[in-house]
Design an enzyme around this catalytic site. Sequence first.
Site, mmCIF file in Angstrom:
data_model
loop_
_atom_site.group_PDB
_atom_site.id
_atom_site.type_symbol
_atom_site.label_atom_id
_atom_site.label_comp_id
_atom_site.label_asym_id
_atom_site.label_seq_id
_atom_site.Cartn_x
_atom_site.Cartn_y
_atom_site.Cartn_z
ATOM 1 N NE ARG A 72 -30.155 -28.255 -2.816
ATOM 2 C CZ ARG A 72 -31.490 -29.737 -3.243
ATOM 3 N NH1 ARG A 72 -32.490 -29.368 -3.209
ATOM 4 N NH2 ARG A 72 -30.909 -30.169 -4.649
ATOM 5 C CE1 TYR A 214 -24.325 -32.589 5.676
ATOM 6 C CE2 TYR A 214 -25.051 -31.891 3.328
ATOM 7 C CZ TYR A 214 -24.307 -33.111 3.764
ATOM 8 O OH TYR A 214 -23.346 -33.037 3.883
ATOM 9 C CE LYS A 223 -27.254 -24.377 -3.970
ATOM 10 N NZ LYS A 223 -26.538 -25.203 -5.074
ATOM 11 C CG HIS A 243 -27.897 -24.295 -9.650
ATOM 12 N ND1 HIS A 243 -28.894 -26.503 -9.588
ATOM 13 C CD2 HIS A 243 -26.740 -25.138 -7.975
ATOM 14 C CE1 HIS A 243 -28.115 -26.720 -8.906
ATOM 15 N NE2 HIS A 243 -26.791 -26.749 -7.816
ATOM 16 C CB SER A 265 -28.080 -31.015 -6.927
ATOM 17 O OG SER A 265 -29.471 -29.320 -6.137
ATOM 18 C CB CYS A 267 -25.770 -33.240 -12.938
ATOM 19 S SG CYS A 267 -27.100 -34.170 -12.458
ATOM 20 C CG ASP A 290 -23.976 -24.899 -6.472
ATOM 21 O OD1 ASP A 290 -23.784 -26.279 -6.919
ATOM 22 O OD2 ASP A 290 -24.205 -23.977 -5.631
ATOM 23 N NE ARG A 386 -22.829 -31.366 -1.563
ATOM 24 C CZ ARG A 386 -23.356 -31.190 -3.021
ATOM 25 N NH1 ARG A 386 -22.439 -30.510 -2.895
ATOM 26 N NH2 ARG A 386 -23.892 -31.530 -3.063
#
Length: 605
Positions: A72, A214, A223, A243, A265, A267, A290, A386
């Site tokens: 991002r 991406y 998001k 989130h 993110s 974590c 998520d 990812r």
Amino acid sequence: MSIQSKHAKLNAWVKEIAEMTQPEKVVLCNGSQAEYDEMIKICVDGGLAIPLNEKKRPGSVLFSSDPSDVARVENRTYIASKTKEAAGPTNNWIDPVELKNTLKGLYRGCMKGRTMYVIPFSMGPVGSNIAKIGIEITDSEYVVANMHIMTRVGDKVMDVLGSDGEYIECLHSVGKPLAKGETDGGKWPCAPIEQKYISHFPETRQIWSYGSGYGGNALLGKKCLALRIASAVAHDEGWLAEHMLILKITSPAGVVKNVAAAFPSACGKTNLAMLIPTIPGWKVETIGDDIAWMKYGEDGRLYAINPEAGFFGVAPGTSDDSNPSAMRSIEKNTIFTNVGLTEDKDIWWEGIGYDAPGKLIDWKGNEWVQDKGNKEQAPAAHPNARFTAPAKQCPVIAPEWEDPKGVAIDAILFGGRRPSTIPLVHQAKSWNHGVFMGSIVGSEITAAALDLKAGTIRRDPFAMLPFCGYNMGDYFKHWIEVGKKSTEDKLPKIFFVNWFRKTAEGKWLWPGYGDNSRVLKWVFQQCEGTGDFVETPIGKMPTVEAIDRPEGVSAEDMKELLSVDKAGWLKELADVRDNHYPKFGDKLPKELMDFLNSVEKALQA
Ligand code: GTP
Ligand code: SPV
Ligand code: MN
């Protein structure tokens, strides 16, 4: 050029966008397996994707993105509300008229030489009253394929939409028009950084994304829709778009609790959501990894759904030890992006649990031979590499993961990467105290955002800093208002966890992963009213005996993990007072300042 759907408004929008972007042709996506296969074939034929070993990784492919397009881009992400104040102090703002003009300039002719895909998708089970429909227009086959996995796509969504159903406009282009006869030549298409715009128009519920192919920049259901736009909708309608992972935990006695957890993110949400408990008799099942949408049920409890249908998970660090359920989820039908490729066409990454089997091709396309003696060696997989995998492939997916009713949430966890100060776990004394905890979340920056310096600590309130579609001060207020609609006995209990404490030598103090079940057990007991705890200035904390000590953790370490570092906390709160809260000016709810004052006073006593 347009589509002939039953939905006149949609047809008109598609026509307008096609006239502006000038694609070769327009395709309305139907969501079929054949369509998915076709997308992958186009990418493979064009040299953008490599099919993986059918025996080892059936139905799976590897993409490698451009090195400028790996995560991002927060400094290119905009909340273009009518006023700057509505976007608030933590978002980038541009006047919507100005931003649309700039973007129209970029969109003009931007799909030349490409196919424009129109993707009808549903966030949440198709047709449920909690779901939101989006239409993503994109010129990227990679995006179409990923959206197939991450959302529910196609004809069934068009059926729900009918001739006049509502949808959220999501416009996306990689921003790389092709001249006559030109092809991508195997190179990931995107625009340079300064031309990337991930823009949101919360008042008109529109998303315009340009220049990146991406992840969260391009898969607009995630998001952009399910957090930034949905948070603004949720604010207006009295619910929460967060989130957060959602997990279901079952005790040895068969009692079930549902837990939602907000960590920034990279974590640990995916890992916690799929955890395999190291304590006997306990079971954890995944509902989401998520995003959570939470609304009140008639019983005054908050119910959460996972609006997604797949996992877009961090690859490095994922192994049979750390997350076996994720490893099972990605055995087939998976899209890998920016990981290493082995000679027998399988995947490899740092922390996969075994050494690289021979020579690799790294994510940049170069030959790569593991050199364990060289600490400086560039990684084979990008740190934000990812996997995209269907949620239904997860061996511990909970049976109710697609239940439109959602699951009643018993506990909410906040957390982040904090090498010091923040204990393993502490609990809020009330909902509003929990809102205070959420508002001061801090975490070491990770590789999930391209433009930030990994390793330094920043405030990331509610893990929503990059994802809140309106003024964060109003968002804090909204959380307080949501709490007023129920009573403490029905509201989720709120906790703060930290798996990331380190010793002075930089070693983890806590083993994490499956051993986090020991903390979940205490959370469970606190919800039941059976946990052992002490009151401290920062909240309720387990007694040292209340948490089963994992192998390898000394009694001394345990004491350190579960004690209040008074000096550290006073520094923490001074930083909140001097540098964090002032950003919100008079939008900062008085309740939060009151907690700051009272916790600080208690620490000084
Ligand atoms: P996003 O998808 O970016 O929102 O991230 P996420 O919160 O789902 O993060 P994820 O679970 O993918 O974890 C990211 C990284 O943290 C991985 O490299 C994990 O190995 C690491 N990690 C996760 N849980 C733990 C833990 O309990 N302890 C330690 N030390 N590391 C962890
Ligand atoms: C995050 O950064 O929090 C993610 C990955 O979950 S992305 O979808 O790229 O935003
Ligand atoms: Mn995320």
